[in-house]
Design a protein around this motif. Structure first.
Motif, PDB file in Angstrom:
ATOM      1  N   ASN A   1      18.288 -30.293  12.901  1.00 20.34           N
ATOM      2  CA  ASN A   1      19.662 -29.795  12.834  1.00 20.34           C
ATOM      3  C   ASN A   1      20.679 -30.940  12.827  1.00 20.34           C
ATOM      4  O   ASN A   1      21.660 -30.913  12.078  1.00 20.34           O
ATOM      5  CB  ASN A   1      19.940 -28.858  14.009  1.00 20.34           C
ATOM      6  CG  ASN A   1      21.282 -28.174  13.909  1.00 20.34           C
ATOM      7  OD1 ASN A   1      21.536 -27.414  12.977  1.00 20.34           O
ATOM      8  ND2 ASN A   1      22.170 -28.453  14.847  1.00 20.34           N
ATOM      9  N   ILE A   2      20.446 -31.957  13.628  1.00 17.57           N
ATOM     10  CA  ILE A   2      21.389 -33.075  13.707  1.00 17.57           C
ATOM     11  C   ILE A   2      21.457 -33.849  12.395  1.00 17.57           C
ATOM     12  O   ILE A   2      22.503 -34.381  12.013  1.00 17.57           O
ATOM     13  CB  ILE A   2      21.029 -34.014  14.889  1.00 17.57           C
ATOM     14  CG1 ILE A   2      22.189 -34.957  15.177  1.00 17.57           C
ATOM     15  CG2 ILE A   2      19.731 -34.765  14.628  1.00 17.57           C
ATOM     16  CD1 ILE A   2      22.018 -35.740  16.472  1.00 17.57           C
ATOM     17  N   VAL A   3      20.329 -33.887  11.672  1.00 18.41           N
ATOM     18  CA  VAL A   3      20.308 -34.538  10.358  1.00 18.41           C
ATOM     19  C   VAL A   3      21.078 -33.695   9.349  1.00 18.41           C
ATOM     20  O   VAL A   3      21.858 -34.217   8.542  1.00 18.41           O
ATOM     21  CB  VAL A   3      18.857 -34.773   9.881  1.00 18.41           C
ATOM     22  CG1 VAL A   3      18.831 -35.284   8.445  1.00 18.41           C
ATOM     23  CG2 VAL A   3      18.155 -35.765  10.809  1.00 18.41           C
ATOM     24  N   GLN A   4      20.891 -32.377   9.403  1.00 16.93           N
ATOM     25  CA  GLN A   4      21.628 -31.509   8.483  1.00 16.93           C
ATOM     26  C   GLN A   4      23.125 -31.563   8.752  1.00 16.93           C
ATOM     27  O   GLN A   4      23.936 -31.498   7.822  1.00 16.93           O
ATOM     28  CB  GLN A   4      21.127 -30.072   8.578  1.00 16.93           C
ATOM     29  CG  GLN A   4      21.733 -29.135   7.530  1.00 16.93           C
ATOM     30  CD  GLN A   4      21.502 -29.631   6.111  1.00 16.93           C
ATOM     31  OE1 GLN A   4      20.380 -29.939   5.729  1.00 16.93           O
ATOM     32  NE2 GLN A   4      22.569 -29.725   5.322  1.00 16.93           N
ATOM     33  N   GLU A   5      23.490 -31.685  10.011  1.00 13.72           N
ATOM     34  CA  GLU A   5      24.908 -31.848  10.356  1.00 13.72           C
ATOM     35  C   GLU A   5      25.467 -33.091   9.664  1.00 13.72           C
ATOM     36  O   GLU A   5      26.576 -33.062   9.110  1.00 13.72           O
ATOM     37  CB  GLU A   5      25.071 -31.982  11.874  1.00 13.72           C
ATOM     38  CG  GLU A   5      24.723 -30.740  12.664  1.00 13.72           C
ATOM     39  CD  GLU A   5      25.897 -29.792  12.813  1.00 13.72           C
ATOM     40  OE1 GLU A   5      26.991 -30.114  12.320  1.00 13.72           O
ATOM     41  OE2 GLU A   5      25.711 -28.715  13.440  1.00 13.72           O
ATOM     42  N   TYR A   6      24.700 -34.155   9.696  1.00 14.13           N
ATOM     43  CA  TYR A   6      25.137 -35.409   9.063  1.00 14.13           C
ATOM     44  C   TYR A   6      25.210 -35.244   7.544  1.00 14.13           C
ATOM     45  O   TYR A   6      26.169 -35.693   6.900  1.00 14.13           O
ATOM     46  CB  TYR A   6      24.163 -36.537   9.419  1.00 14.13           C
ATOM     47  CG  TYR A   6      24.575 -37.882   8.871  1.00 14.13           C
ATOM     48  CD1 TYR A   6      25.382 -38.741   9.599  1.00 14.13           C
ATOM     49  CD2 TYR A   6      24.156 -38.287   7.602  1.00 14.13           C
ATOM     50  CE1 TYR A   6      25.773 -39.973   9.092  1.00 14.13           C
ATOM     51  CE2 TYR A   6      24.549 -39.508   7.080  1.00 14.13           C
ATOM     52  CZ  TYR A   6      25.349 -40.349   7.832  1.00 14.13           C
ATOM     53  OH  TYR A   6      25.735 -41.559   7.317  1.00 14.13           O
ATOM     54  N   ILE A   7      24.212 -34.596   6.971  1.00 12.52           N
ATOM     55  CA  ILE A   7      24.175 -34.383   5.519  1.00 12.52           C
ATOM     56  C   ILE A   7      25.380 -33.558   5.068  1.00 12.52           C
ATOM     57  O   ILE A   7      26.063 -33.907   4.098  1.00 12.52           O
ATOM     58  CB  ILE A   7      22.857 -33.692   5.119  1.00 12.52           C
ATOM     59  CG1 ILE A   7      21.684 -34.679   5.266  1.00 12.52           C
ATOM     60  CG2 ILE A   7      22.925 -33.164   3.678  1.00 12.52           C
ATOM     61  CD1 ILE A   7      20.314 -34.038   5.132  1.00 12.52           C
TER      62      ILE A   7
END
Length: 360
Positions: free
Chosen positions: A169-175
């Motif tokens: 989820n934290i990676v998708q937030e960044y993306i």
């Protein structure tokens, strides 16, 4: 110390990368595992990577205990060959035990790797399973060790095809916050005709934004994303919206894809700019409240961009760069009122109220 090198494009880093790293640390009793993102793999010359800054930032977001980042290959700014990386680590850690972690999808091509014989002497090659079939001749030839790991159904390729659950989820937030991978995701999620329409709308919106001194990034992104849910079928669309309290009873069909698009971009892709999201949410229906300049740019661009064909469209395109509000009125008249009348489609009382207000 026992040190592992885990190379890859990490484009983006997904859940499987971290799970494999954790298994390797445990099963090999590693002291350190280094993620080594490639500047560009010699076997993936046609793959578009996001910038090294974004890829390293995403790796840093999810690394756990005993995991580290090496920017050796990125700093070279050249095609990455494993031999160079292994030599670098062997010089950096001359008294330590090196492991090279690679996926089983690389096994059949190991004999084609540059200076593979030297690689296998400098580091113990460890094969982690990816569920593919492969010949064992290279494993024996280069004295590889099999990790016998669990097989995880994650891949960066599947992510870029639209399966956004592949990443943390934290990676998708960044993306989402940085508008990454959207081009590939859109291209893989929809027909080529619809994808082209997104590009044409984005291009036209950008030019209008330049003309009216509006944020070109917001305009372009709104145009590019506005129809992301256009080709979803009706059942899946309403099912997706159930958790937001929408159904056929309270959301008419003409508002369906704009509403799905809004929530998909906001909560799944995790795009953050509310101005853009709100314009997408009303890009078909418009609204009674005051329209923003982005609302107008998106609505008009959607109807008169390249690929659209109807009588008098070229004059309306010219008008859009002279007077945005007058162009809006013509587009409403031509593309909403006359279009629906010609098709025999009913225009709701809510839509008439909006049109009458905007046509004054």
């Amino acid at each position: 110390m026992k040190i592992a090198i885990f190379g890859g494009s990490f484009n983006p880093i997904h859940k499987g990368h971290i799970l494999i790293a954790k298994e390797a640390i445990q099963k090999l009793n590693l002291d350190k595992l280094f993620f080594v993102p490639a500047y560009k793999s010699p076997f993936k010359k046609n793959v578009n990577y996001v910038s090294e800054v974004h890829r390293t930032n995403m790796i840093n977001l999810v690394m756990e205990e005993k995991m580290y980042l090496s920017t050796f290959e990125l700093n070279k700014k050249n095609i990455s060959y494993t031999i160079d990386t292994v030599k670098y680590f062997s010089q950096k850690f001359p008294n330590d035990e090196l492991y090279l972690l690679i996926g089983s999808d690389n096994v059949n091509n190991l004999n084609k790797w540059k200076q593979i014989d030297i690689i296998s002497k400098l580091a113990k090659i460890v094969i982690f399973e990816r569920g593919n079939k492969y010949q064992k001749i290279n494993i024996k030839k280069f004295n590889c060790l099999k990790l016998n790991n669990s097989i995880y159904p994650f891949s960066s390729t599947d992510y870029r095809k639209g399966n956004l659950l592949m990443v943390e989820n934290i990676v998708q937030e960044y993306i989402g916050a940085n508008f990454l991978y959207f081009d590939e995701i859109a291209k893989n999620m929809m027909s080529i005709e619809r994808y082209k329409h997104l590009k044409f709308t984005a291009d036209f919106a950008l030019e209008l934004a330049k003309k009216y001194n509006f944020d070109i990034q917001k305009a372009y992104q709104a145009g590019f994303m506005h129809d992301i849910a256009k080709e979803w079928d009706e059942e899946n669309s309403y099912n997706f919206l159930k958790k937001y309290g929408y159904s056929k009873e309270n959301l008419p069909f003409y508002k369906l894809h704009q509403t799905v698009g809004y929530f998909y971009l906001k909560d799944v892709y995790k795009y953050k700019n509310e101005d853009v999201l709100n314009s997408i949410k009303i890009h078909t229906s418009l609204k009674l409240d005051q329209l923003s300049i982005l609302d107008k740019i998106l609505f008009i661009s959607d109807k008169i961009c390249q690929g659209r064909k109807w009588g008098g469209i070229q004059k309306v395109r010219e008008l859009a760069f002279q007077n945005l509000d007058e162009a809006l009125k013509v587009v409403i008249q031509k593309c909403c009122i006359e279009y629906n009348n010609n098709l025999g489609k009913e225009i709701t009382s809510e839509q008439w109220e909006i049109y009458n207000k905007l046509l004054k």
